[in-house]
Design an enzyme around this catalytic site. Sequence first.
Site, PDB file in Angstrom:
ATOM      1  N   SER A 235      43.793  51.839  41.062  1.00 18.41           N
ATOM      2  CA  SER A 235      44.091  52.776  39.967  1.00 18.41           C
ATOM      3  C   SER A 235      45.213  52.309  39.046  1.00 18.41           C
ATOM      4  O   SER A 235      45.427  52.919  37.992  1.00 18.41           O
ATOM      5  CB  SER A 235      44.457  54.151  40.518  1.00 18.41           C
ATOM      6  OG  SER A 235      43.323  54.757  41.080  1.00 18.41           O
TER       7      SER A 235
ATOM      8  N   VAL B 160      45.219  52.851  45.332  1.00 21.79           N
ATOM      9  CA  VAL B 160      44.994  52.954  46.775  1.00 21.79           C
ATOM     10  C   VAL B 160      44.944  51.600  47.467  1.00 21.79           C
ATOM     11  O   VAL B 160      44.866  51.529  48.693  1.00 21.79           O
ATOM     12  CB  VAL B 160      43.702  53.744  47.127  1.00 21.79           C
ATOM     13  CG1 VAL B 160      43.843  55.203  46.742  1.00 21.79           C
ATOM     14  CG2 VAL B 160      42.491  53.122  46.486  1.00 21.79           C
TER      15      VAL B 160
END
Lengths: 308, 308, 308, 308
Positions: B66, B262
Site C-alpha cells: 500500500s 502490509v
Amino acid sequence: MALMLDDALLSSILDEVRPLARLGKVADYIPALAEVAGDKLGIAVCTVDGDCFAAGDAHERFSIQSVSKVLSLVLAMGRYDEAEIWQRVGKDPSGQPFNSLVQLELEQGKPRNPFINAGALVICDMLQTRLSAPRQRMLEWVRQLSGVEDISYDTRVARSEFEHAARNAAIAWLMKSFGNFHNDVTTVLQNYFHYCALKMSCAELAKTFLFLARQGRAPHLAEPVISPLQTRQVNALMATSGMYENAGEFAWRVGMPGKSGVGGGIVAVVPHEMSIAVWSPALDNAGNSLAGVAALEILAQKIGRSVY
Amino acid sequence: MALMLDDALLSSILDEVRPLARLGKVADYIPALAEVAGDKLGIAVCTVDGDCFAAGDAHERFSIQSVSKVLSLVLAMGRYDEAEIWQRVGKDPSGQPFNSLVQLELEQGKPRNPFINAGALVICDMLQTRLSAPRQRMLEWVRQLSGVEDISYDTRVARSEFEHAARNAAIAWLMKSFGNFHNDVTTVLQNYFHYCALKMSCAELAKTFLFLARQGRAPHLAEPVISPLQTRQVNALMATSGMYENAGEFAWRVGMPGKSGVGGGIVAVVPHEMSIAVWSPALDNAGNSLAGVAALEILAQKIGRSVY
Amino acid sequence: MALMLDDALLSSILDEVRPLARLGKVADYIPALAEVAGDKLGIAVCTVDGDCFAAGDAHERFSIQSVSKVLSLVLAMGRYDEAEIWQRVGKDPSGQPFNSLVQLELEQGKPRNPFINAGALVICDMLQTRLSAPRQRMLEWVRQLSGVEDISYDTRVARSEFEHAARNAAIAWLMKSFGNFHNDVTTVLQNYFHYCALKMSCAELAKTFLFLARQGRAPHLAEPVISPLQTRQVNALMATSGMYENAGEFAWRVGMPGKSGVGGGIVAVVPHEMSIAVWSPALDNAGNSLAGVAALEILAQKIGRSVY
Amino acid sequence: MALMLDDALLSSILDEVRPLARLGKVADYIPALAEVAGDKLGIAVCTVDGDCFAAGDAHERFSIQSVSKVLSLVLAMGRYDEAEIWQRVGKDPSGQPFNSLVQLELEQGKPRNPFINAGALVICDMLQTRLSAPRQRMLEWVRQLSGVEDISYDTRVARSEFEHAARNAAIAWLMKSFGNFHNDVTTVLQNYFHYCALKMSCAELAKTFLFLARQGRAPHLAEPVISPLQTRQVNALMATSGMYENAGEFAWRVGMPGKSGVGGGIVAVVPHEMSIAVWSPALDNAGNSLAGVAALEILAQKIGRSVY
C-alpha cells in the site's frame, strides 16, 4: 515569498472571507446560539516571540463550545497518568459525526478520541472523579492561562444546552452501560455544558492556547502547562481529530492542528511559531466555521506556514 | 538535545525494536508474502541536504504494497485537475478497516480517501483511463524517481494477489454500481496488484519519496514532481489517512506523515528535512509494521523531529 | 397422525428437552435473575374449548420480562388510535440485537417494532401520557385477564433492573433527542422495569394470552380485549418480531407467533386453537429459552400445528 | 361473514386498488422493466380443491424477478441436505435493503436468508455445483410445476440485468472473499438473472406455487415437490423474510406468507387452502407492488383468511 504577519494582513484576510459567512448556517439547536449575529468575524494571532495581532471582532466574546474539549483534555493530562486516560478513550479519527452512537456501541463504549462528544464526556467524567470543584477549577485555570480575570461561563447557554441534553445523555448512559462512565450522568453533563459555555474572545483564545506552540509553556507562567512531549501529542490529536469529520480536508487546506466549536470558533497552532483563533458563527455541513476555515487557509498560504 | 543522524544511530534504533518483530504477525493471505522472514529489519533516511543513511536490511527489496497508493495518487495528480480527482474520492480519515465496504455503501460508492483500498482502486481506474500503459508508465516513473533502473514488479506476488482478489473485486464492483468506476474491473485490479507488487528496498523508497520533503522536487530531476502546494496536500493526507485505522495513534507517537503497507514497509516524511523508509514484516492488528512504527517513534524522539 | 393434547404429552415433551437446559445460560445481568435455578422447566396450554393442560413447574411464578411487551402494546392499542401508535414505532423485524442503538440512530429515533426495547419504551412513554397510574393499571388488567387476584410485581427485580438501567436509559434519551419520547425518562423506565418484573406462572400466562387465540376475546370477560383484526395484527407482529433476532428461525422450527423474555418464558399462540406458555431459564445466544423453543418445536410437531 | 371466492370478487378487488397503481413507481433500473405499462393489474387464485379464479391481466406474462428466489430455494432443498444449505445462509429477517452489503460484511459473508439477493446468489452457487445445466433444469421444472410447456426466460431482460450486474457482482465477490461462493461469479450471475427473467402470468404462478398450500404436493404430479415439514419451513421463511424490509408490515396487513419481485408480482399462500398471485408493476419504497399488497390485504379481509 511569505508575507509579514500584522494586523493589516489579518484584516485583509477577513475582508476576503466575509462573503462566505453568508453561505453557512449559525448553530440553532439552542436559542442562545441561534441569536448570535451571523456576520461576526474576528481573528487573533499570538506568536512565540510575544507579539499579538488581531482584526475584526477579535475582542468580542463568544461561546467556545467544543474548543473547550482541548482544555478539558489538557486538564485531565495533569491529573491522570497517560495509561489511565488512554484505556478509556482512543486516539484515532472516528470517521463519524461528532455525536453518533453507532461506533460507540460497536466499540463497546470506548470513544474513538477525546474531541468527539463521547470522548469529551469521558474526560469530564474523569475530572469529576479527581477534582473537588471541576467547574470552578476549569475557570481558575483558563483565567490563569489567558491572564484575563473575568472570563466566565455563559450560564444561560449552559442551562439551555442542558435542556437540550438528550443526545449527550444518551451517549453518557451508553458508556455507563459498558462501564466506561463512573459518576452521576447529570452532574457530569452539567460540567460538560459549562465548559462548552465558556465565553472567550479570539484574542483570549489565542493567548490561552499559545502554550501549544511553545512546547507546553505559557509565557507568563513559571510552571509548564504540560511537557513538550505531551504538547506534541495534543497537537497530533488536534491534527487528526480536531475538525469533526473533516480532519483530512482541514489538514489538506490549512495544514495546522486545529479544533473547532459550533459557536463558530476555531483554534489552530503552528508549533514553535504561533497560536491562532478565528471566529465566524456560520457553519458548514460538518459543523466547522465556514469563513473561519477559509481564513485559516488563506493565512497559511500568505505566511507560508503548514506543518506538512 | 537532539542526536546526530548517522548510520550508527539508525543501527542502534533497529537493535532496540528488534524484539518487537517477534510480537507481530507477517501477512499471510498470499504465500508470497507469508514466506518472507519475519526477522527482516531495515531503515533508510535521505535528507534534503543529500545525505543518505541506512542500517540493517535497508538494501533488500520487499513488496511495498500500500505504500504504492501514494505513488499512484501522485501520478494521477499529474494527469488530472484537482477537482476531477476529489469529486471521485474524499480526503478524510475513514475510521474503518482498509478493505471495508460498509462506509463505501453508505456513502454511495465514494471512498473516504485515496489510501484505503477503495480509494486507490478509483485512482487506478482514473490512471487506466488516461494512460496507455499504466503498468509500464508506473515502472518507468518509479525508476526515474529512485534513480534505480532495475526496479520491477514481483509478478509472482501480483499473480498471487489477483488470485485472492475477491474482496477488492467486491469493492470495485460496488463502486461500479454507483457509477464511480469506469474501466474493466479485471484490468484495473491487475494494475492495482502490480503497483502493490513493486519490489523496492528501504534505501530506494527513501530516495523515491524524498520529493515530499523537498516541496515536490526530486534532487536529480529537472522538473518538479508536483508543486509545493500539492506536496503539502499529499503530506496532509498521509498524516490523516496514511496508517489505516491508526492515523491518530501514529501521529501521537511518531508525529510525521506516513504511509504503510502490509509488506511491512512504512514511508515517513519530515517536510523540509528528510524522507524515511523502514521495513519489518511483522504487523500489528491494524496492519502496520509493529517494529517499523516503533523505530520511527524512537527516531523521532532521538532526533527531536515531529511536525506537531 | 397428530397426537392428543393432554398433561402426559406435555410431560413427555419436557422430559425430552430437559437436557438442553444445561447447554443454555441463565440471564445474569441482575442478581435476582441470576439466582433462578437453571433446571426449572414448565409448560401450560389453554385451548379455545376451555381445557387447560400443564406439566413440570407450570405453576411456579417467574419474571416474565419481555413477554410483557405484548401486554403493554395491547394496553396501548386500547388507549390510542392505530395511526398514533404506528407513527412512533414500526412494524418490521429489526435484524439487530434487542437493545442496539445503531438502527435507532440511523432511523431517527423511530424503533423498528414494539417488541425490541426501544419500541416497548415508546409504548410505555405513551401509556404514561394517557394513564394516571400506569403500573397499577397494568396490574389490575393482568389480574383481570388471568383471573388471578394476587399477581404482582417482583419489586426486587424491578429495583435491580433499574440499577442496571444504563442501556435502556441511553435508548430512551436517544429517542428523546429525536423528539420520540415525551415523558420523564426515569418515570417511564420505572414503569417499564415493573412491567418486566411481573411474576407469573406458565399456567397464568397461557390463560392471560388466550384472547390472542380467540379473536381478541377472553373467555371469562364480557368485553373483547381487542378486535379480531387487532388480534391478527398482534399475532402477525409476534410472528415476525417476537423472538429478537431469531424470528425467522423460530417460525421455521415452531411455526407459531411467539414472544420470549430473558426470564426464560415464551408465550406462543395457535390462532383459533390455543395459547401456550413455556418456561426454562437457560437462554441461547439470541436471548431465547433454549429448552423452551425446543419444547414448542416438539409440541408443534406432535400435535401437527403450525400456522404455515 | 366471509365472502365467496369467485372471479367477480377478484375483479371487484382489482377495481378497488387500481388507483394505487398510479402512486407507485415502475422499476426502471433496466429498460426492459421500465417500459412495462404501469396500469397492468392482474390476480389469480388456485384452491386446494382444484378451482382457479382470475381477473384483470391474470393471463399476461411478466418478469417474475425475486419471486424466483422461492423456486431456486425449493430446487436446492431437493439437491442438498438441510444442514448443507443452512450453514451457508441464515433463516432470519435482515432488517436491511435487499441488496445491501453492510450486514453481509459484518456477518462474514453469510447472508441472513435466501430471499435477499446475497442469499439467493448463494443458493444459485449451490445449484451450479450440483446441476449440470441449471438454467435448463429450472425451466423444465417450472414447466412441470405449472403444467405449461412454453414458459421461458425473457433473454432480453436477463441480458439487460447482466449489464447492470455491478451490485450483485459486488455481493458475490464479497461472499467469495469469505469463502461462501464456490463457482465462477459470472456464470452464477448469468443463472441468477435468467431465473429472475422467467416470464409467467398470475394464473401460471398461482398454479406453480399451489404445492405450498398442499403440504408440498402439486395436484398433477405423482411425486411430492417437498415434504410437508419442508413446506411449512418455506412458508415460514416467506412469512418472515419474503417482502424485503416490509415482512412485518405485510404480515400485519395481509397475514399470509408471501414473496414479491420488482417486476410487480407477488405470490402468497394460505396453507391448506389456496395460492394467490397478483401483479401490478408500480412499486412502493421497499420494492413491493403497491396495488398488489393492497389487493392481497382486501382479499384477506373479504374471505376472512389470515394465518395469524
